[in-house]
Write an enzyme that holds these catalytic residues in place. Structure first.
Site, PDB file in Angstrom:
ATOM      1  N   HIS A  17       0.855  -1.164   0.034  1.00 47.68           N
ATOM      2  CA  HIS A  17       0.349   0.181   0.079  1.00 47.68           C
ATOM      3  C   HIS A  17       0.691   1.472  -0.164  1.00 47.68           C
ATOM      4  O   HIS A  17       0.238   2.352  -0.586  1.00 47.68           O
ATOM      5  CB  HIS A  17      -0.875   0.119   1.291  1.00 47.68           C
ATOM      6  N   LYS A  41     -16.558  -6.545   7.933  1.00 46.45           N
ATOM      7  CA  LYS A  41     -15.858  -6.845   7.427  1.00 46.45           C
ATOM      8  C   LYS A  41     -14.974  -7.375   8.508  1.00 46.45           C
ATOM      9  O   LYS A  41     -13.778  -7.850   8.363  1.00 46.45           O
ATOM     10  CB  LYS A  41     -14.872  -6.106   6.872  1.00 46.45           C
ATOM     11  N   ARG A  90      -2.257  -6.022  -7.882  1.00 45.34           N
ATOM     12  CA  ARG A  90      -1.138  -7.341  -8.412  1.00 45.34           C
ATOM     13  C   ARG A  90      -0.953  -8.249  -9.253  1.00 45.34           C
ATOM     14  O   ARG A  90      -0.214  -7.629  -9.875  1.00 45.34           O
ATOM     15  CB  ARG A  90      -1.000  -7.710  -7.125  1.00 45.34           C
ATOM     16  N   SER A 129      -2.770  -7.487   2.599  1.00 45.63           N
ATOM     17  CA  SER A 129      -2.740  -7.716   4.234  1.00 45.63           C
ATOM     18  C   SER A 129      -3.508  -8.428   4.732  1.00 45.63           C
ATOM     19  O   SER A 129      -3.468  -9.009   6.484  1.00 45.63           O
ATOM     20  CB  SER A 129      -3.950  -6.100   4.394  1.00 45.63           C
TER      21      SER A 129
HETATM   22  O1  PNS Z   1      -8.799  -2.576   0.088  1.00 40.61           O
HETATM   23  P1  PNS Z   1      -9.962  -3.618  -0.358  1.00 40.61           P
HETATM   24  O2  PNS Z   1     -11.018  -3.189   1.136  1.00 40.61           O
HETATM   25  O3  PNS Z   1      -9.772  -4.058  -1.510  1.00 40.61           O
HETATM   26  O4  PNS Z   1     -10.435  -2.039  -0.805  1.00 40.61           O
HETATM   27  C1  PNS Z   1     -12.731  -2.158  -1.032  1.00 40.61           C
HETATM   28  C2  PNS Z   1     -13.144  -0.707  -1.299  1.00 40.61           C
HETATM   29  C3  PNS Z   1     -12.784  -0.312  -0.190  1.00 40.61           C
HETATM   30  C4  PNS Z   1     -12.240   0.120  -2.606  1.00 40.61           C
HETATM   31  C5  PNS Z   1     -14.282  -1.010  -1.451  1.00 40.61           C
HETATM   32  O5  PNS Z   1     -14.893  -2.057  -1.369  1.00 40.61           O
HETATM   33  C6  PNS Z   1     -15.454   0.240  -1.922  1.00 40.61           C
HETATM   34  O6  PNS Z   1     -14.794   1.919  -2.516  1.00 40.61           O
HETATM   35  N1  PNS Z   1     -16.275   0.397  -0.847  1.00 40.61           N
HETATM   36  C7  PNS Z   1     -17.033   1.694  -0.456  1.00 40.61           C
HETATM   37  C8  PNS Z   1     -18.389   0.884  -1.556  1.00 40.61           C
HETATM   38  C9  PNS Z   1     -18.937   0.835  -2.538  1.00 40.61           C
HETATM   39  O7  PNS Z   1     -18.721   2.330  -2.860  1.00 40.61           O
HETATM   40  N2  PNS Z   1     -19.630   0.173  -3.530  1.00 40.61           N
HETATM   41  C10 PNS Z   1     -19.407   0.422  -4.675  1.00 40.61           C
HETATM   42  C11 PNS Z   1     -18.183  -0.012  -6.045  1.00 40.61           C
HETATM   43  S1  PNS Z   1     -18.267  -2.287  -6.006  1.00 40.61           S
END
Ligand code: PNS
Length: 162
Positions: A17, A41, A90, A129
């Site tokens: 990150h 989560k 990745r 993570s």
């Molecule tokens: O680090 P992560 O868990 O892969 O991040 C995922 C993230 C935070 C980018 C994604 O889950 C997100 O933006 N969630 C907020 C809800 C949202 O906007 N959902 C619509 C897109 S599917």
């Protein structure tokens, strides 16, 4: 001014990150790294802890700000008036998931939120993570995965749980 959000769970932030944050900070005037507050989560670290870790790790990068959000990314992006989301890629396994999120956000925002991908640097492309948490849980070596202060916090979390 070119601004971007780097959203994620960051539970916890890894060197992977941090690498994306530094490279985004070279390409945008301001990068807002934002921790998703998603209780569903069941994160190891609270939002406040994850924000503090990111603040400490990025304290020497002046154009990086740390924040948190809940709800939809497009609503948050609209609220803080930022048109770009940054994500790291990745391996090919990330691609389908990331493509779907990027396209969903583009559709939901009527094209107002774009996604820019940074491909992971080779030395970090194995890092996640969840992998880091598993290593910490068994007391393994985290020196190539996270900064030392994050490793200490991880070991402390798992010692508490014992
Ligand atoms: O680090 P992560 O868990 O892969 O991040 C995922 C993230 C935070 C980018 C994604 O889950 C997100 O933006 N969630 C907020 C809800 C949202 O906007 N959902 C619509 C897109 S599917």
């Amino acid at each position: 001014m070119k601004r971007a959000i780097y959203p994620g769970s960051f539970d916890p932030m890894t060197y992977g990150h941090l690498d994306i944050i530094k490279r985004a900070a070279r390409n945008f005037d301001e990068v807002i790294v934002s921790v998703l507050d998603n209780k569903a989560k069941n994160p190891l670290f609270s939002v406040e802890e994850r924000v503090k870790i990111l603040e400490e790790a990025t304290k020497d990068i002046p154009n990086v700000k740390i924040d948190s959000f809940s709800g939809l990314l497009i609503d948050y992006a609209k609220r803080i008036d930022v048109p770009v989301s940054v994500r790291g890629l990745r391996a090919i396994t990330d691609f389908e998931y990331e493509l779907q999120i990027a396209q969903t956000n583009s559709k939901l925002s009527h094209g107002k939120l774009d996604t820019v991908f940074f491909t992971a640097s080779l030395e970090y492309s194995y890092l996640s993570s969840s992998g880091v948490k598993e290593i910490a849980c068994f007391g393994g070596d985290l020196s190539e995965c996270v900064p030392e202060f994050v490793a200490e916090l991880l070991y402390a979390k798992y010692n508490q749980k014992r």
